[in-house]
Design an enzyme around this catalytic site. Structure first.
Site: not given
Ligand SMILES: *[C@@H]1O[C@H](CO)[C@@H](O)[C@H](O)[C@H]1NC(C)=O
Ligand SMILES: *[C@@H]1O[C@H](CO)[C@@H](O)[C@H](O)[C@H]1NC(C)=O
Ligand SMILES: *[C@@H]1O[C@H](CO)[C@@H](O)[C@H](O)[C@H]1NC(C)=O
Length: 455
Positions: A24, A129
């Site tokens: 991520h 995210d």
């Protein structure tokens, strides 16, 4: 239109808010770099520790591009950083839970930072995210701020999770039964996911790191649903840093230079998976018996704090390794996959790895471990037809035997079936590269996103 020069140069700023887990962090950094190359200032906001992690593993990113990104360090309370348990049959990275849960404390500091930024800029665009939705939710309180969710799993997996959770059938016909919706997570993680659900609704749109060439029908489904709520979606991927820009050299690349074209299988299970001694033993024997050359990156999974030394160094069978190379450190995966000597990739099927493999035109031996990986493996094997499944998801409690590994490696690297897959993979790669080149479909979507936020 602008009132003064300062305003003009500082009209829009992006704050990028990643989840502190390698896949991520890296995707968000790459997106930040792309946006910043369009002249929009980007502030990459995370804990000092995880900002450092992102910067220390920039892969093929151009350091000059990274230098343009502003890193904003948040204080974060100390968290535990336990080692992964290689013996667990459930491979979900529970060792990262303390680090990801610690992010929940960032809501206040983020809100204060956002307010400060909203005074400096005409518009502040938060790109976060999905699992940082809770942290960024106070965007809703700031009139000149808006947020976009950056989804870093495949559209296919994304839909499959939503349908799985709601008990709905998968909305696009699939040639085979999908992997069962179970066993992909830990006991506690769903609570963390649930905390994100409601705050995530404030978003103004979605960015997907995928290409419509790979996932057209799935993007359509998502787009339709999201537009009902007035939220556009952009599929901007996979815009990879071009390897020609990077002159990194690594021992393993030099070794690959000496091998024959498409003769080597690259083996790596990413940053969240640890194999047990038994699994490593079977894999080693399977590789050996296949007689195919290999490049195996054998590392233990990341801890929440990757700088906190003390990492298990798994033992290999005595005398193993003659027919290949074992790498124990961080390896430059995009360059490895792009190397002409690589002919296959044994992978856990994290979305990053899948996309990098597709882009490089390398067929996969798919060995999914957790999270979105079983679904990605289904996409790769059943739809894209660029992979063989090493172990079906329903068999995840069974030890994968050397004979199975030998068989899959031979099929992938030395059979008609493998050749066919390689051809398919190469064709797909060429198409994806056209889409992500200047003027290609994915570039147009990225430009459209930039135009939208700087409107
Ligand atoms: C995993 O199992 C091995 C034996 O197979 C044992 O030696 C090792 O200590 C175990 N590791 C953990 C973290 O439990
Ligand atoms: C990489 O190396 C080549 C040859 O040494 C050089 O021409 C090129 O400019 C270098 N590229 C970068 C981005 O440094
Ligand atoms: C999309 O995914 C690829 C593969 O992981 C990655 O290398 C690339 O940086 C990502 N792009 C963005 C914009 O995050």
């Amino acid at each position: 239109m602008t009132t003064n020069n300062e305003r003009q140069s500082a009209a829009v700023a992006v704050i990028a808010v990643p989840l502190p887990a390698q896949g991520h962090l890296n995707q968000m950094l790459q997106l930040s770099s792309l946006i910043s190359s369009h002249g929009v200032p980007v502030y990459y906001a995370g804990s000092a520790l995880h900002n450092r992690q992102a910067r220390s593993r920039i892969n093929a990113l151009n350091p000059q591009e990274v230098a343009r990104i502003n890193f904003h360090d948040f204080p974060i309370p100390p968290f535990l950083s336990p080692p992964p348990n290689p013996n667990s049959t459930n491979k979900f990275p529970t060792q990262l839970a303390p680090a990801t849960e610690a992010t929940l404390s960032l809501r206040g500091p983020f809100a204060a930072y956002l307010e400060q930024m909203a005074h400096k800029f005409t518009r502040v665009v938060v790109i976060h995210d999905p699992l940082m939705s809770y942290v960024v939710q106070d965007v809703a309180e700031i009139p000149n701020a808006e947020s976009y969710r950056f989804v870093c799993i495949s559209a296919f997996s994304h839909i499959s999770f939503i349908c799985g959770a709601l008990g709905l059938p998968f909305p696009v016909p699939h040639p085979k039964e999908l992997p069962p919706y179970e066993g992909w997570t830990s006991e506690t993680a769903p609570k963390f996911f649930a905390i994100q659900a409601k705050p995530s609704e404030i978003r103004s749109g979605n960015i997907f790191n995928t290409s419509r060439l790979i996932e057209g029908p799935y993007m359509e489904v998502i787009e339709r649903e999201e537009l009902k709520k007035g939220r556009p979606s952009w599929a901007i991927g996979p815009i990879l840093p071009t390897s020609s820009r990077s002159n990194d050299s690594h021992e393993c690349l030099e070794w690959l230079d000496k091998q024959e074209e498409k003769s080597v299988i690259y083996v790596s299970f990413g940053t969240t998976v640890s194999l047990s001694d038994k699994e490593i033993n079977e894999l080693a024997h399977g590789l050996e018996r296949s007689r195919v050359k290999f490049l195996w990156v054998l590392r233990d999974a990341d801890k929440g704090d990757v700088f906190d030394g003390d990492v298990r160094r798994a033992e290999l069978p005595e005398g193993f390794g003659e027919n290949g190379m074992v790498v124990r450190e961080w390896a430059p995966q995009p360059q490895i996959l792009g190397h002409p000597s690589i002919g296959g990739f044994m992978t856990h099927c994290g979305w990053n790895s899948c996309v990098e493999s597709v882009t490089a035109g390398v067929p996969m031996a798919a060995w999914p471990m957790h999270s979105d990986q079983p679904r990605n493996a289904a996409l790769v094997a059943d739809i894209l037809k660029t992979g063989i499944v090493v172990r079906e998801w329903k068999d995840r409690f069974e030890l994968v035997k050397a004979s199975r590994i030998e068989n899959v490696v031979r099929r992938l690297m030395a059979s008609e079936e493998g050749k066919e897959m390689r051809k398919t993979a190469e064709e797909l790669s060429a198409a994806v590269r056209r889409a992500t080149d200047l003027g290609g479909a994915s570039r147009i979507e990225l430009d459209s996103f930039i135009a939208h936020i700087t409107r």
